[in-house]
Structures are given as C-alpha cells and as structure tokens.
Design a protein around this motif. Structure first.
Motif, PDB file in Angstrom:
ATOM      1  N   TYR A  23      -7.382  26.615   5.654  1.00 35.56           N
ATOM      2  CA  TYR A  23      -6.982  27.253   4.396  1.00 35.56           C
ATOM      3  C   TYR A  23      -7.746  26.656   3.214  1.00 35.56           C
ATOM      4  CZ  TYR A  23      -4.140  23.128   3.332  1.00 35.56           C
ATOM      5  OH  TYR A  23      -3.731  21.845   3.048  1.00 35.56           O
ATOM      6  N   GLN A  24      -8.219  25.427   3.365  1.00 36.61           N
ATOM      7  CA  GLN A  24      -8.977  24.811   2.275  1.00 36.61           C
ATOM      8  C   GLN A  24     -10.315  25.522   2.078  1.00 36.61           C
ATOM      9  OE1 GLN A  24      -9.282  20.566   2.754  1.00 36.61           O
ATOM     10  NE2 GLN A  24      -7.069  20.274   2.554  1.00 36.61           N
ATOM     11  N   ARG A  60     -15.709  16.344 -12.520  1.00 39.76           N
ATOM     12  CA  ARG A  60     -15.098  15.866 -11.265  1.00 39.76           C
ATOM     13  C   ARG A  60     -14.793  17.046 -10.346  1.00 39.76           C
ATOM     14  NH1 ARG A  60      -9.211  14.809  -9.780  1.00 39.76           N
ATOM     15  NH2 ARG A  60      -9.332  13.496  -7.928  1.00 39.76           N
ATOM     16  N   ILE A  64     -16.831  17.971  -6.737  1.00 41.12           N
ATOM     17  CA  ILE A  64     -16.132  17.953  -5.448  1.00 41.12           C
ATOM     18  C   ILE A  64     -16.145  19.353  -4.830  1.00 41.12           C
ATOM     19  CG2 ILE A  64     -13.870  17.603  -4.361  1.00 41.12           C
ATOM     20  CD1 ILE A  64     -13.438  15.235  -6.270  1.00 41.12           C
ATOM     21  N   LEU A  65     -15.970  20.382  -5.653  1.00 38.34           N
ATOM     22  CA  LEU A  65     -15.994  21.752  -5.123  1.00 38.34           C
ATOM     23  C   LEU A  65     -17.375  22.079  -4.539  1.00 38.34           C
ATOM     24  CD1 LEU A  65     -14.580  24.491  -4.726  1.00 38.34           C
ATOM     25  CD2 LEU A  65     -15.400  25.137  -7.001  1.00 38.34           C
ATOM     26  N   ASP A  67     -19.706  20.005  -3.490  1.00 34.18           N
ATOM     27  CA  ASP A  67     -19.928  19.228  -2.263  1.00 34.18           C
ATOM     28  C   ASP A  67     -19.241  19.917  -1.082  1.00 34.18           C
ATOM     29  OD1 ASP A  67     -21.526  17.248  -3.323  1.00 34.18           O
ATOM     30  OD2 ASP A  67     -19.879  15.852  -3.703  1.00 34.18           O
ATOM     31  N   TYR A  68     -18.016  20.364  -1.308  1.00 31.68           N
ATOM     32  CA  TYR A  68     -17.272  21.012  -0.224  1.00 31.68           C
ATOM     33  C   TYR A  68     -17.961  22.309   0.210  1.00 31.68           C
ATOM     34  CZ  TYR A  68     -13.282  22.419   2.590  1.00 31.68           C
ATOM     35  OH  TYR A  68     -12.482  22.789   3.645  1.00 31.68           O
ATOM     36  N   ILE A  71     -20.717  21.376   2.408  1.00 31.50           N
ATOM     37  CA  ILE A  71     -20.244  20.974   3.741  1.00 31.50           C
ATOM     38  C   ILE A  71     -19.983  22.199   4.612  1.00 31.50           C
ATOM     39  CG2 ILE A  71     -18.312  19.889   4.977  1.00 31.50           C
ATOM     40  CD1 ILE A  71     -18.053  18.032   2.436  1.00 31.50           C
TER      41      ILE A  71
ATOM     42  N   ILE B 112       1.109  19.096  -0.142  1.00 26.76           N
ATOM     43  CA  ILE B 112      -0.307  18.922   0.155  1.00 26.76           C
ATOM     44  C   ILE B 112      -1.057  20.257   0.017  1.00 26.76           C
ATOM     45  CG2 ILE B 112      -1.968  18.245   1.947  1.00 26.76           C
ATOM     46  CD1 ILE B 112      -0.266  15.929   0.758  1.00 26.76           C
ATOM     47  N   GLY B 292     -15.480  16.003   3.243  1.00 28.61           N
ATOM     48  CA  GLY B 292     -14.621  17.115   2.843  1.00 28.61           C
ATOM     49  C   GLY B 292     -13.268  16.661   2.335  1.00 28.61           C
ATOM     50  N   SER B 294     -12.603  14.697   0.039  1.00 32.19           N
ATOM     51  CA  SER B 294     -12.586  14.667  -1.433  1.00 32.19           C
ATOM     52  C   SER B 294     -11.791  15.829  -2.012  1.00 32.19           C
ATOM     53  CB  SER B 294     -14.015  14.756  -1.990  1.00 32.19           C
ATOM     54  OG  SER B 294     -14.618  13.494  -2.038  1.00 32.19           O
ATOM     55  N   LEU B 295     -11.906  16.998  -1.377  1.00 40.25           N
ATOM     56  CA  LEU B 295     -11.239  18.180  -1.924  1.00 40.25           C
ATOM     57  C   LEU B 295      -9.720  18.008  -1.888  1.00 40.25           C
ATOM     58  CD1 LEU B 295     -12.145  21.005  -3.068  1.00 40.25           C
ATOM     59  CD2 LEU B 295     -11.419  21.932  -0.869  1.00 40.25           C
ATOM     60  N   THR B 296      -9.209  17.375  -0.844  1.00 42.16           N
ATOM     61  CA  THR B 296      -7.776  17.110  -0.775  1.00 42.16           C
ATOM     62  C   THR B 296      -7.349  16.174  -1.906  1.00 42.16           C
ATOM     63  OG1 THR B 296      -7.712  17.480   1.609  1.00 42.16           O
ATOM     64  CG2 THR B 296      -5.948  16.146   0.687  1.00 42.16           C
ATOM     65  N   MET B 297      -8.188  15.203  -2.212  1.00 42.16           N
ATOM     66  CA  MET B 297      -7.864  14.276  -3.305  1.00 42.16           C
ATOM     67  C   MET B 297      -7.958  14.972  -4.663  1.00 42.16           C
ATOM     68  SD  MET B 297      -6.783  11.521  -2.006  1.00 42.16           S
ATOM     69  CE  MET B 297      -6.008  12.695  -0.869  1.00 42.16           C
ATOM     70  N   LEU B 298      -8.926  15.877  -4.813  1.00 37.34           N
ATOM     71  CA  LEU B 298      -8.999  16.658  -6.045  1.00 37.34           C
ATOM     72  C   LEU B 298      -7.730  17.485  -6.222  1.00 37.34           C
ATOM     73  CD1 LEU B 298     -10.542  17.835  -8.504  1.00 37.34           C
ATOM     74  CD2 LEU B 298     -11.454  19.580  -6.949  1.00 37.34           C
TER      75      LEU B 298
END
Lengths: 342, 342
Positions: A23-24, A60, A64-65, A67-68, A71, B112, B292, B294-298
């Motif tokens: 879902y991410q 920030r 991060i977006l 980079d994801y 990936i 989460i 990846g 990082s996105l969860t931390m964002l």
C-alpha cells in the motif's frame, strides 16, 4: 507446471513484507502525482531543493518521496539528482501525450479502494461492502470520474478495437456504444469509418464527458446519446455493431446473458457484439493483470468477475450469438470478444 | 550506473498500474491472514469448497482471493487446488515456527498505515499528520501491538545480534536494553551469556510483553525493568552493553545525539552501544527494504529517518563514541552499528 508454483524457489520473508507494505507504493505514486513531481523532474534540474520549490513541498518530504520512487523503479537518481526512467518519462510526466497519471484519480477513488479496507468481510460474505449494487449502483458518480480520468489508459486500445470490430465492414453503419464512459471507443469507430453513426448509452452526467470528446474528435454530428441504464433504455436500432466495453465484468452470468439477449434484439442479422474485457486464461491466475482484476470485482460489486473466454463464449451462445472469437489487444491487458447475431 | 536507472528498459505502463494497485496486494494478504487461509491451505485438501468451509467464507470470495494470492506468488494452484509455495509454507502458515503472519497486525495498524492516506500533505509539510510526535508520542499503544506481533520478524536477527555485541566479552556483564519492546534482543544476550543481567527500558504496558518473553526463555531472574521514556528515566549502570534496537530512526540527529550522550554516561569505559537499524547505502536508494523504510518514518514521525552508516557514525562520534563499525545482519534487512565508549 502449476501456476504460481516455484518449486526451486528458496523460501523468503521478503515477498511477505513487500506485499504487506504494498500500500505504500500506491500511496507514494498517488502523492507524487498530486504534487506534480513528475512534471518537476522532467523540467529539471532535479536536485532536492529545486524539486521542493517546484512542488511547494518540504525538502525532507520531497527527498524521501523521490528516493522511494527510485527504489520502486519510477525515477532514477544519480549524484543526488532525480531523473525520469523511460517509464516515468512516457507514462507519468504530464507533458507526455501518453501520460496515464490521471488514472490515479479513479484507481484511488474511495468508491473503488475503500472496500479493500474490509476485504476479509467481503470474502466472508462474497459481495462488496458498498451499498446496493456497489460500484454499479444507478447514477454512481464514480463513473463520471472514470470517464474523466481513465481515458489515457484506454486510449492505446481504441485503434486496435476499432480495426477488430470494423473488419470487413464498409459504408454506412450504425454503432451502439453501451456504457460508453469517456466515449473513446465509439468515437474511434466513427473516426475509422466516416459513414458510421454512433449512439452512446450511459448515465447523463457521464455522457457529457463523451459528448465533449466526440466534439474534440470532430465526429459530434454523427454522435447521439441515449441516457439511462443499459438494462432499461430502449436501444432503437437495428445496429451493425454493439460495443460493450468494460461492462460485463460488473455482473453475474445470468445478468450478462439477459443483457446480451437485449443487445441481440437490437442487432441486424449477422451483426456483431464486441466486449472489451479482462479475460483470464482457464487457470484464472494468468495473465496477471487480467486475472487479478477479479479481486476488484469482488471488492466493488455484488457478483461481478473477470470471465474466461469459455465463460463469455457460453454467455454469448445462450443469448443467441454464434461465431464467437477472442482478440487480445496488443496495446493493453484487455481482450476483445466478438460474437455475431444469429 | 545510476540507481533505479534502466537505460535499456522499454517504457511500460504496467509498472504504473501495478504500483497504483499495490494496496490490493496488502489488502489481499491481510484478509487471508485474518481468515486463516494459510492454515487451511496447509491442512488441505485445498479445493475451493473445502477452503471456504474451513475459513467460514463464501466460495466466490475464497476462490477470487486464493487466485489473487497465486498471482502475487503467495500460493500455487494446480488442477483447481491451492497449495503452499515454499515461502507461504514457511512464513505464512501459522503451523510453521518461522511464521511472520502476526506482523500484519502491526504493519496494518492504523497508527502506522493511516498517515499514508495523506502522504501528499505529509510531503508538503515534511512531518506526520499524526498528532504530536506521531508514532513515538508517549505511551502510544501501538508499541504494545509491536511487542506482541513483530517478534517473529525480529526473532531471526536475535542470534546474530547477540554474537555481535558479546564478541570478546565473557563473565558477569550488565546489559541495558532501550526500547526493549518484545524484549527478544536483551533476552537473547542473557541466553548467550548466563552471567549477563539485563535492564529493559520501555513503557510499562510494553514491558509486560517483554517480561512474559523473559519468563518463557527462563532468564526472568536476570531480567529487570525500568518503565518510562528512554529520554527521561534514570538508566543506573554502569553497563557493559547498551542495546538500541529499532529506536534511533524515529528521531532527528540532534535528538539521537542527546540520547547517545545519555547512554554514554551509563556505560563503563570501553563498553559498547549497539544500534539495530535499517541502514541504507550512501545513495539512500539501496538496499530496497532498508532505504524504503525512510518513507515509513516520514509518514509516522515528526523528524525520523533511516540513517546511513556515515550519519550514524557521526552521531556516535559527537556523543563521545569511538571505534564505530557496521555489521549487516545476514538473517534480516537490518544492520548492527556498534560504538565503544571513549
């Protein structure tokens, strides 16, 4: 070999975690489209500070977006700068004519995605948690969204569909486009045959989108509209071609057969009914996109499905059609199933 | 070559649609775990009617769900019967000791996953839409869920972590386990060194889970608890080893440095602080799972991140540590970063 079986595969928890986090991926892509990240990347220079400025976002968050997205293969990154991949350049940058980014609005529409929050309940009961007939409840506004935003996914299939349904037909013909939506399929037939007249059936607010597209395509004077439910309106006719694009999968076989019988009565003898469908193989687990579409029908309808060619053929026969054939569309995950009125 | 770049790759909209539909994969796996489908498949015989009965589900729902799980590689199908893949047998069948299915409860927990519904807003502002400090808000109940359900993901990493932190240490030692959660890491150290005493720090309701696990492991008599915030409680000491597992990534570098300084004061000279972390390479886009994260931390914190080794090393140094080294854990996506008190 069994479908989905990987006898030599070593067990790995990675696939499990990647799936739980799936879902991410959707959320990241939807956010990037909403923030117009792919336009900004295409315009350059592609460093975090510039992109954050172009997208009115935090550094920030943007870093991060992006980079994801790198990936998951939807951007590339070199020396701290983000660039397009061939796929993002063609299908996600809004400056590209093939851009499909708008489809995120339909595919992420709550009427389509929300039931997946209750999927265990849906599997228990066997039908959508949406009210009534789910996504095909009369006048559901989600189909206006579909007509607006899904056209770029369907556009590449229009040309091939037009050629398939028009094969061997020339001169003045009448075409009925059921559940026309954006109208692109019927419009394409009118473009390929300058003597074709099209009647489009859909809910009135949806037909407004089709009418606009017919005008843009310059076929408005050969384009008429019948607003209402495909199950209830009088089709008129008789027609040489009936289009049923992305429609049958919303209903159970008896309902599809009843509709095909109604279609049959509106056709000239020997005329053709063409359904554009996600058609899985008999194993129902391949090809992935067509077979996987069943889950969307489980989640959002009372009794729809992605039907195999055998199943569609049997429905066509029961409704009085003969010479039924499948034509996979090379430019998309769909198949055109054509039957001829007996 | 740039990370994520695929110069020879032909552009394809498939990746775009698979990504937009990624949430369906998560939903399908979560539903299957909730319905205990993987146990039923393991018990057999694996036909739709039997599975529907075993899972108290509809045949339509069960068939479509199992077909979808086959498409995404988490089941196999042959002659209409569903069977395990090597991965589902080992990691999803609850009868397997390596089963990680319970992690779906934490990874699918609204605390989460919910912020991902607002990811564009989060990228704009650069911080979670959750209130306060997000997932690390004091006494957030999500950590009790973490302690209960994430242990199976962490268990395979305990052995290697224990060996890394105990290397060259023998005899009576004192261990401080910060943000102990399920407690498995500190417990493992106590198991590997029968003269080790462990003090575990976490919120009181979380420590109840750790205490239960310590009892099960037979190390309860060498296991003490310090309940409260790692930033506020008195650690006591001095310790030979401090464990910081899955903790630093929730905070910004100044906060991490302040915490590491506090940790330093509780260590004997030459003692070690070991952080278990998702550590991406300097490119921040590899390896996929660590980067990846990082996105969860964002999405779920105000200022956390997945830090590179360089970044962690610099925080350790600033807090007074030396001889800092990275030890990738072969059995998981994590890396252990060890520093020694100067």
């Amino acid at each position: 070999m069994a479908s989905g079986a990987h006898p030599g595969e070593a067990p790995s928890p990675l696939l499990v975690f990647e799936t739980l986090w799936g879902y991410q991926r959707s959320a990241a892509l939807r956010a990037a489209i909403e923030l117009d990240v792919f336009r900004a990347v295409g315009e350059g220079p592609g460093d975090v500070a510039s992109l954050a400025r172009q997208c009115s976002a935090s550094e920030r968050g943007l870093r991060i977006l992006c980079d994801y997205l790198t990936i998951i293969g939807l951007l590339s990154k070199e020396a701290g700068r983000y660039r397009h991949t061939p796929t993002s350049a063609m299908f996600l940058d809004p400056r590209s004519p093939a851009c499909v980014a708008s489809t995120a609005r339909f595919l992420g529409n709550p009427a389509i995605s929300e039931p997946f929050q209750h999927l265990a309940d849906i599997v228990r009961s066997g039908r959508t948690t949406l009210a009534g007939q789910g996504s095909v409840e009369p006048e559901n506004p989600v189909w206006v969204e579909f007509a607006h935003s899904m056209a770029p996914m369907m556009a590449p299939m229009c040309g091939p569909l037009g050629s398939i349904v028009l094969e061997g037909l020339a001169g003045p013909i009448r075409v009925l486009d059921i559940a026309a939506g954006h109208g692109l399929f019927g419009i394409e037939v009118a473009k390929q045959n300058p003597d074709a007249r099209v009647d489009a059936v859909d809910w009135a607010p949806v037909l407004e989108v089709a009418r606009t597209n017919a005008r843009k395509a310059g076929v408005e004077d050969r384009y008429d509209m019948i607003s209402g439910s495909a199950f209830e309106v009088d089709y008129g006719g008789p027609y040489d071609i009936v289009l049923l694009t992305n429609f049958l999968h919303h209903f159970d076989p008896p309902t599809c057969i009843a509709l095909l019988k109604k279609v049959h009565t509106a056709l000239k003898p020997g005329a053709r009914a063409a359904a554009l469908e996600f058609v899985p193989n008999d194993d129902r687990v391949s090809p992935p996109l067509a077979a996987g579409f069943s889950l969307t029908m489980l989640a959002s309808t009372a009794s729809g499905d992605a039907y195999t060619f055998r199943e569609l053929e049997s429905m066509y026969r029961e409704a009085g059609f003969e010479r039924i054939s499948a034509h996979p569309v090379p430019t998309g995950p769909h198949t055109v199933v054509v039957g001829h009125a007996a």
